[in-house]
Design an enzyme around this catalytic site. Structure first.
Site, PDB file in Angstrom:
ATOM      1  N   ARG A 243       0.846  -1.205   0.000  1.00 50.56           N
ATOM      2  CA  ARG A 243       0.000   0.000   0.000  1.00 50.56           C
ATOM      3  C   ARG A 243       0.884   1.258   0.000  1.00 50.56           C
ATOM      4  O   ARG A 243       2.117   1.159   0.036  1.00 50.56           O
ATOM      5  CB  ARG A 243      -0.917   0.007   1.221  1.00 50.56           C
ATOM      6  CG  ARG A 243      -0.157   0.139   2.530  1.00 50.56           C
ATOM      7  CD  ARG A 243      -1.102   0.209   3.713  1.00 50.56           C
ATOM      8  NE  ARG A 243      -0.441   0.854   4.841  1.00 50.56           N
ATOM      9  CZ  ARG A 243      -0.962   0.942   6.045  1.00 50.56           C
ATOM     10  NH1 ARG A 243      -2.153   0.461   6.285  1.00 50.56           N
ATOM     11  NH2 ARG A 243      -0.318   1.547   7.020  1.00 50.56           N
ATOM     12  N   ASN A 313      11.560   0.139   1.573  1.00 54.00           N
ATOM     13  CA  ASN A 313      10.491   1.119   1.807  1.00 54.00           C
ATOM     14  C   ASN A 313       9.734   0.849   3.106  1.00 54.00           C
ATOM     15  O   ASN A 313       9.219   1.786   3.717  1.00 54.00           O
ATOM     16  CB  ASN A 313       9.518   1.088   0.615  1.00 54.00           C
ATOM     17  CG  ASN A 313       8.186   1.718   0.949  1.00 54.00           C
ATOM     18  OD1 ASN A 313       8.057   2.937   0.991  1.00 54.00           O
ATOM     19  ND2 ASN A 313       7.186   0.897   1.240  1.00 54.00           N
ATOM     20  N   ALA A 314       9.652  -0.431   3.534  1.00 59.86           N
ATOM     21  CA  ALA A 314       8.869  -0.766   4.733  1.00 59.86           C
ATOM     22  C   ALA A 314       9.331   0.112   5.890  1.00 59.86           C
ATOM     23  O   ALA A 314      10.528   0.250   6.137  1.00 59.86           O
ATOM     24  CB  ALA A 314       9.038  -2.244   5.086  1.00 59.86           C
ATOM     25  N   ASN A 324       7.864   9.409  27.602  1.00 57.55           N
ATOM     26  CA  ASN A 324       6.711   8.494  27.682  1.00 57.55           C
ATOM     27  C   ASN A 324       6.881   7.275  26.775  1.00 57.55           C
ATOM     28  O   ASN A 324       5.971   6.463  26.651  1.00 57.55           O
ATOM     29  CB  ASN A 324       5.432   9.206  27.216  1.00 57.55           C
ATOM     30  CG  ASN A 324       5.052  10.334  28.141  1.00 57.55           C
ATOM     31  OD1 ASN A 324       5.340  10.269  29.331  1.00 57.55           O
ATOM     32  ND2 ASN A 324       4.420  11.356  27.600  1.00 57.55           N
ATOM     33  N   TYR A 378      11.787   7.400  15.520  1.00 57.80           N
ATOM     34  CA  TYR A 378      11.674   7.478  14.052  1.00 57.80           C
ATOM     35  C   TYR A 378      12.799   8.343  13.465  1.00 57.80           C
ATOM     36  O   TYR A 378      13.461   7.960  12.490  1.00 57.80           O
ATOM     37  CB  TYR A 378      10.303   8.062  13.720  1.00 57.80           C
ATOM     38  CG  TYR A 378       9.930   8.063  12.262  1.00 57.80           C
ATOM     39  CD1 TYR A 378       9.587   6.883  11.609  1.00 57.80           C
ATOM     40  CD2 TYR A 378       9.889   9.255  11.538  1.00 57.80           C
ATOM     41  CE1 TYR A 378       9.216   6.897  10.272  1.00 57.80           C
ATOM     42  CE2 TYR A 378       9.517   9.272  10.202  1.00 57.80           C
ATOM     43  CZ  TYR A 378       9.179   8.088   9.577  1.00 57.80           C
ATOM     44  OH  TYR A 378       8.809   8.094   8.246  1.00 57.80           O
TER      45      TYR A 378
HETATM   46  P1  NAD Z   1       2.399   2.777   5.149  1.00 57.43           P
HETATM   47  O1  NAD Z   1       2.210   2.503   6.591  1.00 57.43           O
HETATM   48  O2  NAD Z   1       1.210   3.081   4.306  1.00 57.43           O
HETATM   49  O3  NAD Z   1       3.189   1.548   4.477  1.00 57.43           O
HETATM   50  C1  NAD Z   1       4.274   0.893   5.088  1.00 57.43           C
HETATM   51  C2  NAD Z   1       4.236  -0.562   4.688  1.00 57.43           C
HETATM   52  O4  NAD Z   1       5.333  -1.232   5.328  1.00 57.43           O
HETATM   53  C3  NAD Z   1       2.955  -1.253   5.162  1.00 57.43           C
HETATM   54  O5  NAD Z   1       2.363  -1.946   4.090  1.00 57.43           O
HETATM   55  C4  NAD Z   1       3.436  -2.179   6.238  1.00 57.43           C
HETATM   56  O6  NAD Z   1       2.671  -3.375   6.362  1.00 57.43           O
HETATM   57  C5  NAD Z   1       4.861  -2.485   5.780  1.00 57.43           C
HETATM   58  N1  NAD Z   1       5.668  -2.985   6.893  1.00 57.43           N
HETATM   59  C6  NAD Z   1       5.727  -2.476   8.158  1.00 57.43           C
HETATM   60  N2  NAD Z   1       6.517  -3.263   8.919  1.00 57.43           N
HETATM   61  C7  NAD Z   1       6.960  -4.279   8.149  1.00 57.43           C
HETATM   62  C8  NAD Z   1       7.798  -5.393   8.380  1.00 57.43           C
HETATM   63  N3  NAD Z   1       8.314  -5.641   9.589  1.00 57.43           N
HETATM   64  N4  NAD Z   1       8.040  -6.239   7.359  1.00 57.43           N
HETATM   65  C9  NAD Z   1       7.496  -6.016   6.130  1.00 57.43           C
HETATM   66  N5  NAD Z   1       6.709  -4.968   5.844  1.00 57.43           N
HETATM   67  C10 NAD Z   1       6.432  -4.098   6.846  1.00 57.43           C
HETATM   68  O7  NAD Z   1       3.466   3.934   5.061  1.00 57.43           O
HETATM   69  P2  NAD Z   1       3.872   4.934   3.863  1.00 57.43           P
HETATM   70  O8  NAD Z   1       3.376   6.271   4.221  1.00 57.43           O
HETATM   71  O9  NAD Z   1       3.551   4.362   2.539  1.00 57.43           O
HETATM   72  O10 NAD Z   1       5.456   4.955   4.091  1.00 57.43           O
HETATM   73  C11 NAD Z   1       6.395   4.210   3.327  1.00 57.43           C
HETATM   74  C12 NAD Z   1       7.801   4.622   3.730  1.00 57.43           C
HETATM   75  O11 NAD Z   1       7.961   6.029   3.547  1.00 57.43           O
HETATM   76  C13 NAD Z   1       8.118   4.359   5.212  1.00 57.43           C
HETATM   77  O12 NAD Z   1       9.473   3.972   5.323  1.00 57.43           O
HETATM   78  C14 NAD Z   1       7.902   5.715   5.847  1.00 57.43           C
HETATM   79  O13 NAD Z   1       8.625   5.853   7.045  1.00 57.43           O
HETATM   80  C15 NAD Z   1       8.404   6.627   4.764  1.00 57.43           C
HETATM   81  N6  NAD Z   1       7.907   8.005   4.849  1.00 57.43           N
HETATM   82  C16 NAD Z   1       6.588   8.316   4.668  1.00 57.43           C
HETATM   83  C17 NAD Z   1       6.188   9.640   4.726  1.00 57.43           C
HETATM   84  C18 NAD Z   1       4.764  10.068   4.489  1.00 57.43           C
HETATM   85  O14 NAD Z   1       4.487  11.267   4.500  1.00 57.43           O
HETATM   86  N7  NAD Z   1       3.824   9.156   4.257  1.00 57.43           N
HETATM   87  C19 NAD Z   1       7.112  10.638   4.996  1.00 57.43           C
HETATM   88  C20 NAD Z   1       8.425  10.293   5.195  1.00 57.43           C
HETATM   89  C21 NAD Z   1       8.820   8.973   5.105  1.00 57.43           C
END
Ligand code: NAD
Length: 472
Positions: A243, A313-314, A324, A378
């Protein structure tokens, strides 16, 4: 996720109302659409400081972009020389004489500043940009090319370092969805400019601005590839691909020709199968923190003949103020967002799961650059991603593998939709574009690093944040 403010501000009544009370109107960004050429369409003005060496690659790149009409600024000292160069390369470049009153519009301004040797010569920037900076079209592109400062000495190093301040300030001034980037190139590595020029002069970099990329000699020549399908025949792995940003990455890599393995935790199996089904890829149901995860990924790599591209990406957030924060929040975030990546890389490379021409790209975050309230875990993990890029770039370069990071700012996903309204609105607007980015903006940046054309790009961190005020 939808941005209601942007939708209202761009309606005809909203435009008048928001304009009257001086509220920002977030431009609807021009993003790449299927069937569209990858370059921006319109007039591109090129220029170069005396003694610059990147301009040949600029002209050669623009030659491959029939949708860009090239022009040379006629009233700079070396205009005739540039015209001659363009002629030799078979690029038809008009002469343009800057005139405050004319209504010429430019979709791109590209200035090669590699020849600048001292602060006095920085004046060439003013000479080139001053007469035309107000003539930028909507969603225009500005690219400045410089010489890697760390590899210069004395006044030349000072002046080249100065280009960062110039480019980032331009990025904040130009508005209307326009972007500005700086590409530093090593002497002798000018051919490596082609990939960043392709990306930064395209609608694919819509939400990337104020960034600095370093290009270096590649060590070996990439096999021939098609710019429209650069990943044809390549195999890619995207973790967390069921996703959000991960699904967008899987789709864009598949669009560019790659066969993609989409990985996510077993509870996400339905979404995972849907993404893989849409792009003709396969799935790996796996928790990347499991003890056997590196071995499972390495075995999968062996089965398919090795991965060319691995995208870490995960990622998860578990926000709490440090005082806390339960231990399990700290451990979980650090383990998923960084420690597992190191274990996977190590095993993949040791077992031959990735070879020459390989690409590792990891997702950092603006929180790893600027820090963020309630995100000590984070922020630590995402800064560690930047550390990983830095720590391994030289060792991997010897193996012909590049490693880069992409640091998103505010991207419209389920992760950011869960943020409380006022904090979410602040995050969305605190950037030069006054809006959040889309998952595809991150995905396009990943695809840029994944391309065979990017062999000379390693150790880079590119933010996809609309030039956010934080960590700029
Ligand atoms: P999201 O939560 O929609 O997707 C993250 C995916 O990673 C999920 O499908 C989840 O099931 C998978 N995942 C989590 N733990 C896992 C594990 N142990 N093994 C395998 N898969 C795992 O998040 P997103 O917003 O699509 O973010 C994707 C990446 O981008 C992440 O690394 C996030 O930190 C980074 N990011 C996002 C934003 C934002 O604004 N959305 C900003 C900065 C960085």
């Amino acid at each position: 996720m939808s941005d209601t403010y942007q939708a209202i501000a761009n309606s005809s009544m909203g435009k008048a109302l928001f304009g009257a009370i001086n509220l920002p109107i977030p431009v609807i960004l021009e993003r790449w659409q299927p069937g569209q050429a990858s370059f921006i369409k319109g007039r591109v003005l090129v220029g170069a400081a005396n003694g610059s060496t990147g301009i040949d690659t600029v002209l050669a790149t623009l030659k491959g972009a029939p949708e860009a009409q090239v022009a040379v600024l006629a009233n700079t000292g070396n205009a005739t020389e540039l015209q001659k160069k363009a002629g030799k390369l078979g690029v038809s470049a008009d002469n343009y004489t800057a005139n405050r009153e004319d209504d010429a519009k430019f979709k791109g301004l590209v200035f090669d500043a590699t020849g600048i040797q001292n602060p006095d010569e920085l004046k060439a920037l003013w000479e080139f940009f001053h007469p035309v900076i107000r003539k930028l079209d909507k969603c225009a592109r500005v690219v400045v090319i410089g010489r890697t400062p760390e590899k210069q000495t004395g006044a030349a190093r000072v002046a080249q370092r100065a280009l960062e301040g110039f480019t980032r300030s331009v990025g904040k001034e130009i508005k209307k969805g326009a972007t500005a980037q700086l590409v530093y190139v090593d002497e002798g590595a000018e051919a490596q400019l082609a990939s960043p020029l392709h990306f930064f002069l395209s609608p694919k970099s819509a939400y990337v601005s104020g960034q600095v990329v370093r290009a270096t000699e590649a060590g070996f020549k990439a096999a021939k590839f098609d710019w429209d399908k650069p990943l044809a025949g390549k195999k890619a792995l995207v973790t967390g691909g069921s996703r959000g940003i991960g699904a967008a990455i899987a789709e864009v890599l598949a669009r560019d020709g790659a066969t993609v393995t989409v990985l996510d935790i077993p509870p996400m199996a339905d979404d995972l199968n849907q993404v893989a089904g849409q792009i003709g890829g396969d799935t790996l149901e796996l928790d990347i923190t499991a003890d056997d995860a590196p071995a499972t990924i390495a075995a999968k790599a062996k089965e398919i003949g090795g991965y060319d591209v691995v995208v870490h990406n995960a990622g998860v957030t578990r926000d709490k103020m440090l005082g806390n924060m339960p231990e399990k929040f700290w451990d979980m975030v650090l383990n998923i967002n960084i420690a597992s990546q190191l274990r996977i890389n190590e095993k993949l490379l040791a077992d031959g799961g990735m070879g020459k021409g390989g690409r590792i790209i990891s997702i950092s975050s603006i929180a790893g650059i600027a820090g963020n309230l309630g995100q000590t875990n984070y922020g630590t993990s995402k800064a560690a991603v930047i550390g990983m890029i830095d720590a391994y770039k030289d060792e991997y370069a010897e193996k012909g593998i590049t490693i880069n990071a992409v640091a998103p700012g505010f991207i419209e996903t389920q992760m950011t939709a869960a943020i409380p309204f006022t904090i979410r609105e602040a995050g969305r607007r605190m950037n030069a574009m006054n809006q959040g980015g889309q998952p595809v903006d991150v995905a396009e940046t990943i695809a840029f690093f994944a391309s065979p054309a990017s062999q000379g790009l390693t150790g880079n961190v590119v933010r996809v944040c609309g030039q956010m005020l934080l960590g700029a």
